[in-house]
Design a protein around this motif. Structure first.
Motif, PDB file in Angstrom:
ATOM      1  N   GLY A 110       0.779  -1.231   0.000  1.00  0.00           N
ATOM      2  CA  GLY A 110       0.000   0.000   0.000  1.00  0.00           C
ATOM      3  C   GLY A 110       0.810   1.281   0.000  1.00  0.00           C
ATOM      4  N   LYS A 111       2.145   1.176   0.122  1.00  0.00           N
ATOM      5  CA  LYS A 111       2.982   2.372   0.153  1.00  0.00           C
ATOM      6  C   LYS A 111       3.681   2.564  -1.192  1.00  0.00           C
ATOM      7  N   LYS A 112       3.612   3.785  -1.701  1.00  0.00           N
ATOM      8  CA  LYS A 112       4.202   4.076  -3.010  1.00  0.00           C
ATOM      9  C   LYS A 112       5.721   4.108  -2.924  1.00  0.00           C
ATOM     10  N   VAL A 113       6.370   3.439  -3.871  1.00  0.00           N
ATOM     11  CA  VAL A 113       7.830   3.403  -3.920  1.00  0.00           C
ATOM     12  C   VAL A 113       8.327   4.672  -4.614  1.00  0.00           C
ATOM     13  N   PRO A 114       9.228   5.424  -3.975  1.00  0.00           N
ATOM     14  CA  PRO A 114       9.719   6.661  -4.604  1.00  0.00           C
ATOM     15  C   PRO A 114      10.647   6.386  -5.788  1.00  0.00           C
ATOM     16  N   TYR A 115      10.765   7.385  -6.643  1.00  0.00           N
ATOM     17  CA  TYR A 115      11.662   7.301  -7.795  1.00  0.00           C
ATOM     18  C   TYR A 115      12.961   8.044  -7.511  1.00  0.00           C
ATOM     19  N   LYS A 116      14.007   7.668  -8.232  1.00  0.00           N
ATOM     20  CA  LYS A 116      15.249   8.418  -8.232  1.00  0.00           C
ATOM     21  C   LYS A 116      15.881   8.281  -9.616  1.00  0.00           C
ATOM     22  N   VAL A 117      16.869   9.111  -9.907  1.00  0.00           N
ATOM     23  CA  VAL A 117      17.480   9.154 -11.236  1.00  0.00           C
ATOM     24  C   VAL A 117      18.857   8.512 -11.198  1.00  0.00           C
ATOM     25  N   GLY A 118      19.146   7.686 -12.195  1.00  0.00           N
ATOM     26  CA  GLY A 118      20.459   7.082 -12.332  1.00  0.00           C
ATOM     27  C   GLY A 118      21.077   7.434 -13.671  1.00  0.00           C
ATOM     28  N   VAL A 119      22.380   7.227 -13.803  1.00  0.00           N
ATOM     29  CA  VAL A 119      23.098   7.496 -15.059  1.00  0.00           C
ATOM     30  C   VAL A 119      23.590   6.164 -15.617  1.00  0.00           C
ATOM     31  N   PHE A 120      23.259   5.914 -16.891  1.00  0.00           N
ATOM     32  CA  PHE A 120      23.571   4.623 -17.495  1.00  0.00           C
ATOM     33  C   PHE A 120      24.271   4.789 -18.839  1.00  0.00           C
ATOM     34  N   ASP A 121      25.093   3.833 -19.161  1.00  0.00           N
ATOM     35  CA  ASP A 121      25.683   3.775 -20.488  1.00  0.00           C
ATOM     36  C   ASP A 121      24.544   3.659 -21.504  1.00  0.00           C
ATOM     37  N   SER A 122      24.652   4.376 -22.629  1.00  0.00           N
ATOM     38  CA  SER A 122      23.546   4.415 -23.589  1.00  0.00           C
ATOM     39  C   SER A 122      23.212   3.031 -24.148  1.00  0.00           C
ATOM     40  N   ASP A 123      24.216   2.172 -24.335  1.00  0.00           N
ATOM     41  CA  ASP A 123      23.956   0.818 -24.829  1.00  0.00           C
ATOM     42  C   ASP A 123      23.136   0.018 -23.823  1.00  0.00           C
ATOM     43  N   ASP A 124      23.468   0.165 -22.530  1.00  0.00           N
ATOM     44  CA  ASP A 124      22.682  -0.508 -21.494  1.00  0.00           C
ATOM     45  C   ASP A 124      21.268   0.051 -21.442  1.00  0.00           C
ATOM     46  N   ALA A 125      21.158   1.359 -21.646  1.00  0.00           N
ATOM     47  CA  ALA A 125      19.844   1.998 -21.627  1.00  0.00           C
ATOM     48  C   ALA A 125      18.967   1.474 -22.767  1.00  0.00           C
ATOM     49  N   ILE A 126      19.538   1.330 -23.951  1.00  0.00           N
ATOM     50  CA  ILE A 126      18.781   0.809 -25.096  1.00  0.00           C
ATOM     51  C   ILE A 126      18.297  -0.606 -24.809  1.00  0.00           C
ATOM     52  N   ASP A 127      19.148  -1.429 -24.156  1.00  0.00           N
ATOM     53  CA  ASP A 127      18.738  -2.791 -23.802  1.00  0.00           C
ATOM     54  C   ASP A 127      17.490  -2.785 -22.915  1.00  0.00           C
ATOM     55  N   MET A 128      17.333  -1.730 -22.111  1.00  0.00           N
ATOM     56  CA  MET A 128      16.186  -1.644 -21.211  1.00  0.00           C
ATOM     57  C   MET A 128      14.883  -1.322 -21.937  1.00  0.00           C
ATOM     58  N   PHE A 129      14.980  -0.940 -23.215  1.00  0.00           N
ATOM     59  CA  PHE A 129      13.788  -0.565 -23.981  1.00  0.00           C
ATOM     60  C   PHE A 129      13.683  -1.349 -25.288  1.00  0.00           C
ATOM     61  N   MET A 130      14.430  -2.429 -25.436  1.00  0.00           N
ATOM     62  CA  MET A 130      14.499  -3.150 -26.699  1.00  0.00           C
ATOM     63  C   MET A 130      13.167  -3.775 -27.116  1.00  0.00           C
ATOM     64  N   LEU A 131      12.319  -4.135 -26.167  1.00  0.00           N
ATOM     65  CA  LEU A 131      11.056  -4.760 -26.537  1.00  0.00           C
ATOM     66  C   LEU A 131      10.123  -3.796 -27.268  1.00  0.00           C
ATOM     67  N   TYR A 132      10.366  -2.501 -27.141  1.00  0.00           N
ATOM     68  CA  TYR A 132       9.604  -1.530 -27.922  1.00  0.00           C
ATOM     69  C   TYR A 132      10.078  -1.508 -29.369  1.00  0.00           C
ATOM     70  N   GLY A 133      11.206  -2.143 -29.630  1.00  0.00           N
ATOM     71  CA  GLY A 133      11.835  -2.106 -30.942  1.00  0.00           C
ATOM     72  C   GLY A 133      13.076  -1.240 -30.862  1.00  0.00           C
ATOM     73  N   GLU A 134      14.194  -1.758 -31.349  1.00  0.00           N
ATOM     74  CA  GLU A 134      15.445  -1.008 -31.287  1.00  0.00           C
ATOM     75  C   GLU A 134      15.309   0.352 -31.942  1.00  0.00           C
ATOM     76  N   GLU A 135      14.460   0.438 -32.970  1.00  0.00           N
ATOM     77  CA  GLU A 135      14.287   1.686 -33.704  1.00  0.00           C
ATOM     78  C   GLU A 135      13.567   2.747 -32.878  1.00  0.00           C
ATOM     79  N   TYR A 136      12.810   2.326 -31.848  1.00  0.00           N
ATOM     80  CA  TYR A 136      12.064   3.277 -31.023  1.00  0.00           C
ATOM     81  C   TYR A 136      12.710   3.541 -29.669  1.00  0.00           C
ATOM     82  N   ALA A 137      13.678   2.713 -29.280  1.00  0.00           N
ATOM     83  CA  ALA A 137      14.280   2.826 -27.943  1.00  0.00           C
ATOM     84  C   ALA A 137      14.805   4.233 -27.636  1.00  0.00           C
ATOM     85  N   PRO A 138      15.555   4.892 -28.553  1.00  0.00           N
ATOM     86  CA  PRO A 138      16.054   6.235 -28.236  1.00  0.00           C
ATOM     87  C   PRO A 138      14.942   7.237 -27.926  1.00  0.00           C
ATOM     88  N   GLN A 139      13.783   7.094 -28.585  1.00  0.00           N
ATOM     89  CA  GLN A 139      12.686   8.022 -28.335  1.00  0.00           C
ATOM     90  C   GLN A 139      12.096   7.815 -26.947  1.00  0.00           C
TER      91      GLN A 139
END
Length: 506
Positions: A110-139
């Motif tokens: 019942g308690k909301k988990v807070p957010y925070k910001v991290g810094v990631f290598d762009s290649d690792d970041a793209i891997d986190m969005f690959m299921l949207y399609g590699e062509e859309y990950a940067p957007q």
């Protein structure tokens, strides 16, 4: 602030969680003030990206399909080291595809988990969005509020070496709930429309969750997922997107895949399968059999439903005619005539609309003219030429490409099932371009922020024009070859007989 009838109809499809029929949908539409027939209700449901049709003729929304269903995620070592878990694509297909992952809300007891910001290598970041399609990950990455200063347009859609991403605060989870590196997060959606999820931590040192019988069941889960994906490839082909493929597989097999001992898509793709991987499909990406070219045609589209896949409408490639042009495209053509100050807007619009259409008779053309005049009378009243300089230029360029692409589609359409003789990947790209251009025209028509993103739209258009020029010559060459094969010289005479039966619509 009240909702419009259209918004209320869409809200029904975002919040209703029980199976329903087209008759039920018709009642809803009529209650909202729409004069809807049963056919209208079916068309409305089939055109919605948030609706699944069941085998018994009923329908279910994505909210109904996935609310309460279980899936799991294991934060990576890089995320654990920074104390930030980025949802990215890991909640697919259970949450809304277009929702930016940083807007999802997670709760523990019942308690909301807070957010925070991290810094990631762009290649690792793209891997986190690959299921949207590699062509859309940067957007998707650029849409994260933490990257508000990242100007993808000025960088030609190339990411910098590192990017910021908003994620859940793992340090908070460590302090409050004992999370530690290697633990698994078990999730389920509680409010699909609002993007709310419950989560619990499965500690890696708890034998009952991670080892022994449960560990063996998780290995079986990965095998089950692989089997079901391969079956889906065989039965349904590449579908419109990775997301649609996963929606189908997880919904149809939710009793064996949405279970407490489930693994994650990320683990499956990178650690537990050597048969399935990300493969290029035209200008997009799909999950497919590893190392194989994704085919355009198969038993899943024996009716040549290629544009049906791309447009999410009941239109097959061989049935694509003028009648399938969406209403918002007509409006954009009229607005373009106003932007260019065409004195004879009807002639201009007809020249554009009827280009290479072989199916229209005089009655149909008269109906089109009447519709154009009605839309012109409405749009002309509020049109401001001075205020349209930015979007007007984008609209004009988009329509020019749309006209060229749809013209080639119609020429191929005229040959019917002979499309099977065309190079499949080029046909795929043509269909994908058609879908992308339509979505861009819809953005210009309805997105209030479209003017602010005009530069990005123009840059995307440049890429699409390049892709079209790359396939145009190949398809036109195939087109000429197939047309030529339909004629033969009659021996002993000078007449040429045409096997017109080959040109009949399928």
């Amino acid at each position: 602030m009240g909702f419009s009838r259209e918004e209320l109809a869409e809200k029904f499809l975002r919040t209703y969680v029980k199976p329903f029929t087209a008759k039920d949908m018709r009642k809803v539409l009529n209650t909202l003030g729409f004069s809807a027939s049963l056919e209208d209700a079916v068309n409305f449901l089939c055109s919605s990206p948030n609706v699944l049709e069941l085998e018994d003729g009923r329908f279910v929304t994505h909210a109904g399909a996935f609310t309460g269903e279980i899936f799991s995620i294991v934060p990576t070592a890089a995320e654990a080291d920074q104390g930030v878990f980025v949802p990215g694509d890991r909640c697919m297909p259970f949450v809304e595809t277009d929702r930016i992952s940083s807007t999802l809300r997670f709760y523990v007891k019942g308690k909301k988990v807070p957010y925070k910001v991290g810094v990631f290598d762009s290649d690792d970041a793209i891997d986190m969005f690959m299921l949207y399609g590699e062509e859309y990950a940067p957007q998707y990455i650029a849409s994260d509020p933490a990257n508000k200063d990242l100007d993808l347009v000025s960088r030609d859609f190339e990411l910098s070496n590192t990017v910021k991403l908003t994620g859940l605060d793992l340090d908070y989870l460590a302090e409050k709930y004992g999370y530690k590196k290697g633990d698994r997060i078990l999730c389920c959606v509680t409010d699909w429309n609002a993007g709310k999820l419950n989560m619990m931590i499965l500690h890696s040192d708890e034998t009952r969750f991670d080892k022994g019988e449960i560990g063996e069941k998780r290995i079986e889960w990965f095998s089950e997922l692989e089997k079901r994906l391969l079956e889906c490839f065989e039965k349904r082909g590449p579908m419109t997107s990775i997301e649609e493929q996963l929606v189908t597989v997880f919904f149809e097999n939710r009793r064996t895949l949405c279970v407490p001992y489930c693994g994650s898509m990320e683990e499956f793709l990178f650690k537990h399968t050597n048969k399935i991987s990300f493969e290029h499909y035209g200008v997009e990406t799909r999950l497919w059999r590893k190392g194989e070219e994704v085919p355009a045609f198969g038993k899943w589209n024996s009716t040549l439903a290629l544009l049906n896949n791309e447009l999410k409408k009941n239109i097959t490639f061989a049935e694509y005619t003028l009648n399938s042009i969406p209403e918002f495209v007509y409006d954009q053509i009229v607005l373009d005539a106003l932007y260019q100050k065409k004195t004879d807007y009807v002639k201009y619009a007809l020249d554009f609309i009827c280009r290479d259409d072989f199916s229209l008779d005089d009655i149909q053309i008269q109906k089109i003219i009447l519709s154009l005049k009605e839309r012109y009378a409405i749009l002309q009243k509020d049109y401001n030429w001075f205020a349209d300089q930015t979007l007007g230029a984008v609209r004009k360029k988009t329509l020019e490409l749309y006209g060229n692409v749809s013209s080639l589609v119609r020429k191929i359409d005229f040959l019917g099932e002979l499309i099977l003789n065309f190079p499949s990947q080029e046909v795929v790209v043509l269909a994908q371009l058609h879908g992308h251009i339509l979505r861009m025209l819809e953005t210009i028509a309805s997105d209030p922020t479209a003017e602010e993103t005009a530069d990005a739209l123009l840059l995307s258009l440049d890429g699409m024009e390049w892709n079209f020029e790359d396939i145009k010559g190949i398809l036109e060459s195939s087109l000429a070859k197939e047309k030529q094969s339909q004629f033969k010289v009659i021996k002993g005479g000078s007449c040429v007989a045409s096997r017109m039966s080959s040109f009949k619509k399928k």
